[in-house]
Design a protein around this motif. Structure first.
Motif, short mmCIF file in Angstrom:
data_model
loop_
_atom_site.label_atom_id
_atom_site.label_comp_id
_atom_site.label_asym_id
_atom_site.label_seq_id
_atom_site.Cartn_x
_atom_site.Cartn_y
_atom_site.Cartn_z
N LEU A 167 43.10 39.33 52.95
CA LEU A 167 44.31 39.14 52.14
C LEU A 167 43.92 39.26 50.66
O LEU A 167 43.93 38.27 49.93
CB LEU A 167 44.94 37.78 52.42
CG LEU A 167 45.31 37.49 53.88
CD1 LEU A 167 45.70 36.04 54.06
CD2 LEU A 167 46.41 38.43 54.35
N PRO A 168 43.56 40.45 50.21
CA PRO A 168 42.99 40.60 48.88
C PRO A 168 43.89 40.17 47.73
O PRO A 168 43.40 39.89 46.64
CB PRO A 168 42.65 42.09 48.79
CG PRO A 168 43.34 42.74 49.92
CD PRO A 168 43.65 41.71 50.93
N GLU A 169 45.19 40.08 47.97
CA GLU A 169 46.09 39.66 46.90
C GLU A 169 46.23 38.14 46.82
O GLU A 169 46.89 37.61 45.94
CB GLU A 169 47.49 40.28 47.08
CG GLU A 169 47.52 41.79 46.91
CD GLU A 169 47.08 42.53 48.18
OE1 GLU A 169 47.17 41.97 49.29
OE2 GLU A 169 46.65 43.68 48.05
N LEU A 170 45.63 37.42 47.76
CA LEU A 170 45.78 35.97 47.81
C LEU A 170 45.19 35.29 46.58
O LEU A 170 45.81 34.42 45.99
CB LEU A 170 45.14 35.42 49.09
CG LEU A 170 45.30 33.93 49.34
CD1 LEU A 170 46.76 33.55 49.49
CD2 LEU A 170 44.51 33.53 50.58
N PHE A 171 43.98 35.68 46.20
CA PHE A 171 43.31 35.09 45.03
C PHE A 171 42.89 36.19 44.07
O PHE A 171 42.30 37.19 44.48
CB PHE A 171 42.06 34.32 45.44
CG PHE A 171 42.30 33.15 46.34
CD1 PHE A 171 43.04 32.05 45.91
CD2 PHE A 171 41.79 33.13 47.63
CE1 PHE A 171 43.25 30.96 46.74
CE2 PHE A 171 42.00 32.04 48.47
CZ PHE A 171 42.73 30.95 48.02
N ALA A 172 43.15 35.96 42.80
CA ALA A 172 42.63 36.87 41.76
C ALA A 172 41.12 36.65 41.66
O ALA A 172 40.62 35.58 42.04
CB ALA A 172 43.31 36.56 40.43
N PRO A 173 40.37 37.63 41.15
CA PRO A 173 38.92 37.48 41.04
C PRO A 173 38.49 36.21 40.31
O PRO A 173 37.52 35.56 40.71
CB PRO A 173 38.49 38.74 40.29
CG PRO A 173 39.54 39.75 40.63
CD PRO A 173 40.81 38.97 40.73
N GLU A 174 39.22 35.84 39.24
CA GLU A 174 38.84 34.62 38.52
C GLU A 174 39.07 33.37 39.37
O GLU A 174 38.35 32.37 39.24
CB GLU A 174 39.54 34.51 37.16
CG GLU A 174 41.05 34.54 37.20
CD GLU A 174 41.67 35.93 37.22
OE1 GLU A 174 42.91 36.00 37.18
OE2 GLU A 174 40.94 36.95 37.28
N GLU A 175 40.08 33.42 40.25
CA GLU A 175 40.30 32.29 41.16
C GLU A 175 39.18 32.19 42.19
O GLU A 175 38.73 31.09 42.52
CB GLU A 175 41.64 32.43 41.89
CG GLU A 175 42.86 32.24 41.01
CD GLU A 175 44.13 32.50 41.79
OE1 GLU A 175 44.88 31.51 41.99
OE2 GLU A 175 44.37 33.65 42.19
N VAL A 176 38.72 33.34 42.68
CA VAL A 176 37.60 33.34 43.63
C VAL A 176 36.38 32.72 42.96
O VAL A 176 35.71 31.85 43.53
CB VAL A 176 37.29 34.77 44.12
CG1 VAL A 176 36.00 34.80 44.93
CG2 VAL A 176 38.46 35.32 44.94
N ASP A 177 36.11 33.13 41.74
CA ASP A 177 34.97 32.58 41.02
C ASP A 177 35.10 31.07 40.83
O ASP A 177 34.14 30.32 41.04
CB ASP A 177 34.80 33.27 39.66
CG ASP A 177 33.52 32.83 38.97
OD1 ASP A 177 32.44 33.12 39.52
OD2 ASP A 177 33.62 32.16 37.93
N GLU A 178 36.28 30.62 40.46
CA GLU A 178 36.51 29.19 40.27
C GLU A 178 36.34 28.42 41.58
O GLU A 178 35.79 27.32 41.59
CB GLU A 178 37.90 28.93 39.68
CG GLU A 178 38.20 27.48 39.40
CD GLU A 178 37.30 26.85 38.34
OE1 GLU A 178 37.21 25.61 38.33
OE2 GLU A 178 36.68 27.58 37.53
N LEU A 179 36.76 29.00 42.69
CA LEU A 179 36.59 28.35 43.98
C LEU A 179 35.11 28.26 44.37
O LEU A 179 34.67 27.26 44.95
CB LEU A 179 37.39 29.08 45.06
CG LEU A 179 38.90 28.88 44.96
CD1 LEU A 179 39.64 29.87 45.85
CD2 LEU A 179 39.28 27.44 45.31
#
Length: 191
Positions: A167-179
């Motif tokens: 689901l690539p639209e679920l999280f923006a790249p910066e959200e992935v990094d923050e997670l």
């Protein structure tokens, strides 16, 4: 069985692509040969049967996931602190997710393992060995946290990778990094 390792790896790489794109039902020797650009029947010379092919795919994915020497060298430099663990986890998530078809093929293999006991044994052993190696490396490097912290990180980040690939639209790249940052911080404060 044929012994040309380069050809075997090319066939396994093609099988990974077929498995990731078509699922287990689409994984046939003919489809592997077509993806690899080899004559029909080539895959049957390298794999005893479909089960043999499925089991070898898992090993090939793990081979391709292994960090290169520069990554290993970078991992062993610098302070052994939370920032270092975060750096290592960012690199790991990027490297593993970067081989999208490999990860998707592993998901297909896991589903197939629910129906094939021999494959389940192979995958359980491979995933256990990977988990144990990660825990051992973490502890030997003197990184913060304990074995449970490492296991929790692996579980959390594996699911994060699933979400980003399926689901690539679920999280923006910066959200992935923050997670990733938060997963590291929270898993290390549990100990």
């Amino acid at each position: 069985m044929r012994k040309n390792d380069q050809r075997r790896n090319a066939l396994l790489d093609a099988a990974i692509e077929v498995l990731a794109g078509e699922g287990a039902r689409g994984l046939t020797f003919r489809a592997v040969d077509a993806e690899a650009g080899t004559p029909t029947g080539t895959a049957t010379n390298y794999f005893a049967n479909r089960d043999d092919l499925l089991m070898q795919i898992a090993d090939r994915v793990y081979q391709r996931w292994m960090p290169d020497e520069a990554t290993w060298a970078a991992a062993e430099t610098g302070p052994r602190d939370t920032a270092k663990v975060t750096e290592l986890m960012r690199e790991t998530v990027g490297r593993v997710a970067g081989f999208r078809s490999g990860y998707l093929a592993m998901l297909e293999l896991r589903l197939e393992a629910t129906r094939r006991p021999a494959l389940r044994v192979v995958l359980t052993g491979r995933v256990r060995a990977d988990m144990d190696a990660n825990v051992s490396y973490h502890l030997k490097q003197g990184l913060p946290g304990d074995a449970t912290s490492v296991r929790l990180l692996m579980l959390a980040l594996n699911w994060l990778i699933v979400e980003t690939l399926t689901l690539p639209e679920l999280f923006a790249p910066e959200e992935v990094d923050e997670l990733v940052v938060k997963a590291v911080e929270r898993s290390l404060t549990v100990t």
